[in-house]
Design an enzyme around this catalytic site. Structure first.
Site, PDB file in Angstrom:
ATOM      1  N   ARG A  22      10.314 -12.347  15.427  1.00 17.14           N
ATOM      2  CA  ARG A  22      10.326 -13.742  15.688  1.00 17.14           C
ATOM      3  C   ARG A  22       8.749 -14.218  15.342  1.00 17.14           C
ATOM      4  O   ARG A  22       8.448 -15.313  15.314  1.00 17.14           O
ATOM      5  CB  ARG A  22      10.854 -14.267  17.060  1.00 17.14           C
ATOM      6  N   ASN A 392     -46.373 -13.918  17.056  1.00 14.92           N
ATOM      7  CA  ASN A 392     -46.064 -15.340  16.894  1.00 14.92           C
ATOM      8  C   ASN A 392     -45.457 -15.229  15.331  1.00 14.92           C
ATOM      9  O   ASN A 392     -46.489 -14.728  14.480  1.00 14.92           O
ATOM     10  CB  ASN A 392     -47.245 -16.423  17.094  1.00 14.92           C
ATOM     11  N   ALA A 395     -43.408 -20.638  10.925  1.00 15.72           N
ATOM     12  CA  ALA A 395     -42.339 -20.941  10.580  1.00 15.72           C
ATOM     13  C   ALA A 395     -41.954 -20.327   9.237  1.00 15.72           C
ATOM     14  O   ALA A 395     -42.806 -20.278   8.470  1.00 15.72           O
ATOM     15  CB  ALA A 395     -42.462 -22.683  10.511  1.00 15.72           C
ATOM     16  N   ALA A 438     -50.928 -18.001   6.289  1.00 16.14           N
ATOM     17  CA  ALA A 438     -49.962 -18.546   5.944  1.00 16.14           C
ATOM     18  C   ALA A 438     -49.465 -18.280   4.505  1.00 16.14           C
ATOM     19  O   ALA A 438     -50.715 -18.308   3.718  1.00 16.14           O
ATOM     20  CB  ALA A 438     -49.972 -20.200   6.258  1.00 16.14           C
ATOM     21  N   ARG A 455     -52.157 -14.412  -1.216  1.00 14.21           N
ATOM     22  CA  ARG A 455     -52.174 -15.420  -1.966  1.00 14.21           C
ATOM     23  C   ARG A 455     -53.086 -15.784  -2.912  1.00 14.21           C
ATOM     24  O   ARG A 455     -54.469 -15.428  -2.668  1.00 14.21           O
ATOM     25  CB  ARG A 455     -51.719 -16.720  -0.965  1.00 14.21           C
TER      26      ARG A 455
HETATM   27  C1  UD1 Z   1      14.351  -9.176  26.809  1.00 16.66           C
HETATM   28  C2  UD1 Z   1      15.790  -9.076  27.902  1.00 16.66           C
HETATM   29  C3  UD1 Z   1      16.033 -10.547  28.365  1.00 16.66           C
HETATM   30  C4  UD1 Z   1      14.675 -11.056  29.170  1.00 16.66           C
HETATM   31  C5  UD1 Z   1      13.294 -10.927  28.240  1.00 16.66           C
HETATM   32  C6  UD1 Z   1      12.184 -11.254  28.839  1.00 16.66           C
HETATM   33  C7  UD1 Z   1      16.934  -7.366  27.053  1.00 16.66           C
HETATM   34  C8  UD1 Z   1      18.362  -7.094  26.386  1.00 16.66           C
HETATM   35  N1  UD1 Z   1      16.674  -8.522  27.063  1.00 16.66           N
HETATM   36  O1  UD1 Z   1      14.766 -10.072  25.943  1.00 16.66           O
HETATM   37  O2  UD1 Z   1      16.960 -10.648  29.333  1.00 16.66           O
HETATM   38  O3  UD1 Z   1      14.814 -12.331  29.617  1.00 16.66           O
HETATM   39  O4  UD1 Z   1      13.052  -9.577  27.623  1.00 16.66           O
HETATM   40  O5  UD1 Z   1      11.132 -11.151  28.195  1.00 16.66           O
HETATM   41  O6  UD1 Z   1      16.287  -6.428  27.336  1.00 16.66           O
HETATM   42  N2  UD1 Z   1      11.707  -3.112  22.730  1.00 16.66           N
HETATM   43  C9  UD1 Z   1      11.490  -1.623  22.539  1.00 16.66           C
HETATM   44  N3  UD1 Z   1      12.701  -0.976  21.670  1.00 16.66           N
HETATM   45  C10 UD1 Z   1      13.507  -1.870  21.040  1.00 16.66           C
HETATM   46  C11 UD1 Z   1      13.703  -3.149  21.630  1.00 16.66           C
HETATM   47  C12 UD1 Z   1      12.609  -3.907  22.337  1.00 16.66           C
HETATM   48  O7  UD1 Z   1      10.538  -1.069  22.906  1.00 16.66           O
HETATM   49  O8  UD1 Z   1      14.322  -1.248  20.572  1.00 16.66           O
HETATM   50  C13 UD1 Z   1      10.649  -3.757  23.410  1.00 16.66           C
HETATM   51  C14 UD1 Z   1       9.867  -4.836  22.899  1.00 16.66           C
HETATM   52  O9  UD1 Z   1       8.702  -4.292  22.072  1.00 16.66           O
HETATM   53  C15 UD1 Z   1       9.456  -5.685  23.608  1.00 16.66           C
HETATM   54  C16 UD1 Z   1      10.481  -5.514  25.079  1.00 16.66           C
HETATM   55  O10 UD1 Z   1      11.029  -4.127  24.727  1.00 16.66           O
HETATM   56  O11 UD1 Z   1       8.246  -5.133  24.346  1.00 16.66           O
HETATM   57  C17 UD1 Z   1      11.639  -6.453  24.857  1.00 16.66           C
HETATM   58  O12 UD1 Z   1      12.296  -6.649  23.888  1.00 16.66           O
HETATM   59  P1  UD1 Z   1      12.429  -7.998  23.314  1.00 16.66           P
HETATM   60  O13 UD1 Z   1      13.223  -8.044  22.050  1.00 16.66           O
HETATM   61  O14 UD1 Z   1      11.206  -9.060  23.093  1.00 16.66           O
HETATM   62  O15 UD1 Z   1      13.640  -8.713  24.427  1.00 16.66           O
HETATM   63  P2  UD1 Z   1      13.831 -10.049  24.522  1.00 16.66           P
HETATM   64  O16 UD1 Z   1      14.744 -10.872  23.588  1.00 16.66           O
HETATM   65  O17 UD1 Z   1      12.502 -10.998  24.836  1.00 16.66           O
HETATM   66 CA    CA Z   2      10.471 -10.448  24.564  1.00 19.78          CA
END
Ligand code: UD1
Ligand code: CA
Length: 476
Positions: A22, A392, A395, A438, A455
């Protein structure tokens, strides 16, 4: 964190393997910065206040090497999630890590999200305590934000009760659940074995085709295990950063927290909402920061300084009672007590400004030591120079430090007077107490106490101009 006398205690897993689709960015989400520091580093900082780095497992995957390089110095452990198939899948890799390495499985596992960066260590500690107190298999940190859209929702067994029945992701909410105000923060405490028992039963039969860690809640409840939720004290600290706009919202919140911390320590910040202050910055009491100032990186400012508007100070150290007038730019500079800079001075890396020294209007310095009480007040370029005390620099005087291939040094002894508009062609040394007339072009060393004139002599022709004008008029 052994409040129940438990020996294995807590370890922490941080989910940081996701791509961050996103954000529409090439940079992995957890390396985007707020408050001047990568999201993941903020989360690791908070985690390290609760357990030692060796008990923190950072789950990395998308651009794993890039993420690892940024956070390696924190000393955390890494677990690779080569393919990112959801938050449940991320925790499956942690389970596999323990199976493969034979490391002792911690009794409790605190799970943090790498994209929920404002989480405070106090909150982490209190969710762990509640988890123990409630004898829960899973404890969920929640909040009720103004707009819950996009978050998973936490369904309670009954209003006001700690027990939870399920977490439902936004896309799976039934119409009658759409108004559920309480969101899942993505931060949980688990009894590790209870979690590990459920991970293999997760399915991808959902809107995203991913393994949802959140499904574990209902699975535990179905087994008669205790799943509880606790609301965070402030909504901001559990907000996620999924889009640039959300990230900037958190950035603003974090910088305001930093400003408040500094104000609580006796720093005056006028119009703090206009200032950009990174979280690593320290400022001494009685320093005044005017509107529209930026303090970046690990900048350290002493007491009783005044930082005037539109100055940008990065990775620099200022002593006490330093005045930075309007519009200065400092990068990796060191400024001693009582110095006065600007307006519009540009201190580039390795500029060391001595006690009480002045660097004035439109002066640029780079790799320079300016001694105690020395002054370069107007329109100078000083590069690759060691300048003594009480000097000093007139300028417009400049060091010519570059011959097109190499840089050369200018050395100026104590008490030297460099006349305006002189050019000092390096390598060159001006002995202590010397005078440079200068407008001189200095190409040879000047001994102590000497006067150097580089100079041509002035020629004055009396009446020449009047006569010339008369001739020109006649011709026209
Ligand atoms: C997730 C939660 C949601 C919550 C929200 C809060 C789930 C299914 N949903 O959604 O309920 O409200 O966080 O912020 O968990 N990550 C991994 N490996 C993966 C996928 C994600 O390490 O395969 C990590 C991402 O880097 C991130 C975190 O997990 O730091 C959350 O993943 P993200 O995809 O942002 O989840 P949300 O859709 O925000
Ligand atoms: Ca998230």
């Amino acid at each position: 964190m052994n409040t129940d006398g438990d020996v294995t205690g807590f370890s922490i897993a941080i989910m940081a393997a996701g791509k961050g689709t996103r954000l529409k960015s090439k940079r992995p989400k957890v390396l985007h910065e707020i408050g001047g520091q990568a999201l993941l580093l903020h989360v690791i900082d908070a985690a390290k206040t609760v357990v030692p780095a060796a008990q923190i497992y950072c789950i990395i995957g998308h651009e794993a090497e890039r993420v690892r390089a940024v956070v390696a110095s924190t000393g955390v452990q890494f677990v690779l999630q080569a393919e990112q198939r959801g938050t449940g899948h991320a925790l499956q890799q942690v389970k596999a890590h323990f199976a493969e390495t034979g490391e002792a499985i911690p009794r409790h596992l605190l799970v943090l999200s790498g994209d929920v960066p404002l989480i405070r260590s106090e909150t982490i500690a209190s969710i762990c305590e509640l988890h123990l107190h409630e004898h829960a298999a899973m404890t969920i940190l929640t909040a009720v934000p103004d707009d819950p859209t996009g978050y998973g929702r936490v369904l309670r067994a009954a209003p006001g009760k700690p027990e939870v029945t399920a977490i439902v992701e936004q896309k799976s909410l039934r119409p009658d659940q759409l108004n559920t105000p309480e969101i899942n923060s993505g931060i949980y405490c688990f009894e590790t074995k209870a979690l590990f028992n459920k991970l293999d039963s997760l399915s991808t039969n959902n809107a995203h085709g991913e393994f949802y860690l959140t499904d574990v809640a209902a699975m535990l409840v179905a087994d008669g295990e205790r799943v509880v939720a606790v609301q965070a004290e402030s909504v901001n600290e559990v907000l996620g950063a999924n889009t640039i706009a959300e990230m900037m919202h958190l950035d603003t919140a974090m910088r305001m927290e930093t400003a408040k911390r500094l104000m609580a320590q006796g720093v005056t910040i006028f119009r703090p909402e206009t200032c950009v202050i990174d979280s690593a910055v320290t400022v001494g009491a009685d320093t005044v920061i005017e509107p529209y100032v930026q303090l970046l990186g690990a900048t350290k400012i002493g007491t009783e300084c005044r930082i005037r508007s539109y100055s940008v100070i990065q990775q620099s150290t200022l002593g006490n009672e330093v005045t930075v007038r309007n519009g200065c730019i400092l990068d990796s500079a060191e400024v001693s007590d009582g110095a006065i800079l600007g307006p519009y001075a540009h201190l580039r890396p390795e500029s060391r400004i001595g006690e009480g020294a002045h660097v004035g209007n439109f002066v640029e310095t780079k790799k320079v030591t300016l001694g105690k009480g020395s002054k370069a007040n107007h329109l100078n370029y000083l590069g690759d120079a060691v300048i003594g005390a009480g000097v000093n620099v007139g300028a417009g005087a400049i060091t010519c430090n570059y011959d097109g291939v190499n840089k050369h040094r200018t050395t100026i002894g104590d008490g030297v007077f460099v006349g305006s508009d002189s050019t000092l062609v390096a390598p060159v040394t001006l002995g202590a107490g010397a005078y440079v007339a200068a407008g001189s072009c200095i190409t040879e060393d000047v001994p102590e106490g000497a006067l150097a004139l580089g100079r041509s002599r002035q020629t004055t022709k009396p009446g020449w101009a009047t006569a010339k004008r008369a001739t020109l008029k006649k011709q026209s």
